[in-house]
Design an enzyme around this catalytic site. Structure first.
Site, PDB file in Angstrom:
ATOM      1  CG  ASP A  10     -30.531  54.757  79.301  1.00 23.30           C
ATOM      2  OD1 ASP A  10     -31.191  54.196  80.196  1.00 23.30           O
ATOM      3  OD2 ASP A  10     -29.444  55.326  79.519  1.00 23.30           O
ATOM      4  CG  ASP A 106     -31.647  51.077  82.954  1.00 24.08           C
ATOM      5  OD1 ASP A 106     -30.897  50.115  82.698  1.00 24.08           O
ATOM      6  OD2 ASP A 106     -31.236  52.128  83.483  1.00 24.08           O
ATOM      7  CD  GLU A 107     -28.089  51.233  79.516  1.00 24.56           C
ATOM      8  OE1 GLU A 107     -27.439  51.195  78.463  1.00 24.56           O
ATOM      9  OE2 GLU A 107     -27.577  51.426  80.632  1.00 24.56           O
TER      10      GLU A 107
END
Length: 439
Positions: A10, A106-107
């Site tokens: 993350d 973003d992950e």
């Protein structure tokens, strides 16, 4: 069979971290990525940790964020930049495994089970997974200039819990020896798919922690919540079997939608209809560009106290016509909202997508000639706007409130980018696990 070795990576305060690279003069200052604070356009997409420590939260209206942090600096979102950094991060992850699955920009999940044999100390152990996670963390910091938090575990749910457990720039391992000690005391709301309402309902049954959820009888959970109750039981006990997708296996587009925080609160149906036309035109154009039609129209509403409402409607025939989308959306809105409070933001999405111009059953109750004229009109309007600008052609309703109609419904910070854990179907293995336990 030995346990899998799965990472969840993350990127910390992703949008804000990228912006800080391009705004070194803002080092040490609270920063939020959002819309235009003067026009109160948009919401906080993300904030750096300095702003978060002062109470600024993702999803907060800009004026609320300013109340929490008077010296907050806003920067407009640049999605093209975040997409570029997201691709660069994924390129690094793909050097360690071919099983890399995005869960938003973003992950990512990374399955190292097979590649552990040739990486690190060449052992298929969670300790080696931790060493590889350290290497990935160092590379992201060195090559991209941002930091990540990484969870390491034997299933995707616990790996994601791990990346949330300690931030920023941290690595958390949940293994067979420590997971009950570390995970059981966590609030049940930390678990994927336990939202506010589910958490409240679980609390009524005395379930407030992940440990209490793990100990609850799955049979009762299934009676209370249906299928999702049994899956939450499997999630809490670390028995989720959902695989990490291979690189290149992307979920098909499920829906196309836009949402916006309006320049002022919406106070009546006329305000809503104007904004729905703006959003419908944007969604219609995006559907046409991607050669889709959709048969389900969904409406999302958030009032001034940030309470959210959602409802959808199935159409008689698939469509990408702006007028039909708006008409269906307004009907859904009238069923959905009772005007107890003014509206802060509103959104539309069109789902159940089908290829444009694909074969379909005609209806005796639909005027196909009228629909063809509306399709041609939409295409002509798009063509004129692409040449002379958005304001070159507008509906008459836009002149009723020039302030409301001034918002840019095509701006990138309004785009909805939904990701679902079940986009490729339910592969948690909950039925097998429950049968094996005699449930």
């Amino acid at each position: 069979m030995s346990d899998r070795i799965i990472l969840h990576v993350d990127c910390n305060c992703f949008y804000a971290s990228v912006e800080m690279l391009y705004h070194p003069e803002l080092a040490g200052k609270p920063l939020a990525v959002g819309g235009d604070p003067e026009e109160r356009h948009g919401i906080v997409l993300t904030a750096n940790y300095i702003a978060k420590r002062q109470g600024v939260k993702t999803g907060m209206a800009l004026w609320q964020a300013r109340q929490c942090c008077p010296n907050l600096v806003f920067v407009p979102p640049r999605m093209y930049l975040y997409l570029r950094f997201s691709r660069m991060a994924r390129a690094i992850y793909q050097e360690y495994s071919d099983k890399v699955e995005s869960f938003g920009l973003d992950e990512c999940w990374i399955d190292l089970t097979e590649s552990c044999a040739i990486l690190g100390d060449h052992t298929r152990t969670i300790e080696n997974g931790y060493r590889i996670a350290q290497e990935i963390s160092r590379r992201i910091r060195r090559e991209l200039g941002i930091t990540v938090s990484i969870g390491v575990s034997w299933n995707k749910i616990y790996a994601k819990l791990g990346s949330d457990y300690k931030k920023p720039d941290a690595i958390t391992v949940f293994d067979r020896d420590n997971y009950r000690k570390l995970i059981d005391p966590l609030p049940v709301s930390d678990l994927l798919y336990v939202g506010r309402r589910t958490g409240q309902k679980l609390a009524k049954y005395g379930i407030r922690t992940i440990g209490q959820l793990a100990e609850a009888d799955p049979h009762y959970l299934q009676n209370w919540f249906g299928k999702i109750g049994a899956m939450l039981s499997v999630f809490a006990r670390g028995q989720d079997q959902t695989p990490v997708n291979n690189v290149g296996i992307e979920a098909p587009v499920k829906s196309v939608g836009n949402s916006t925080t309006t320049p002022r609160d919406l106070v009546n149906n006329e305000d809503v209809r104007l904004v729905l036309y703006l959003l419908s035109e944007s969604v219609s154009e995006r559907l046409r560009k991607n050669h889709f039609e959709g048969q389900v129209v969904s409406v999302y509403v958030r009032d001034k106290d940030l309470w959210g409402y959602h409802q959808q409607k199935k159409l008689a025939v698939p469509t990408n016509i702006s007028g039909e989308i708006e008409e269906a959306a307004f009907l859904v809105f009238q069923r959905l909202y009772r005007w107890e409070k003014p509206i802060r933001s509103i959104g539309i999405s069109v789902g159940d997508l089908k290829p444009e111009n694909g074969p379909r059953q005609l209806s005796l109750f639909v005027n196909e000639k009228s629909r063809e004229r509306q399709m041609r009109a939409d295409r002509m309007v798009s063509d004129i706007r692409s040449r002379y600008g958005y304001a070159a052609v507008q509906r008459g309703i836009m002149h009723e409130d020039r302030y409301l109609s001034s918002l840019d419904a095509t701006a990138e910070d309004h785009m909805i980018h939904p990701h679902s854990y079940f986009e490729n179907g339910n592969r948690t293995g909950y039925e097998t696990v429950l049968v094996a336990e005699g449930r």
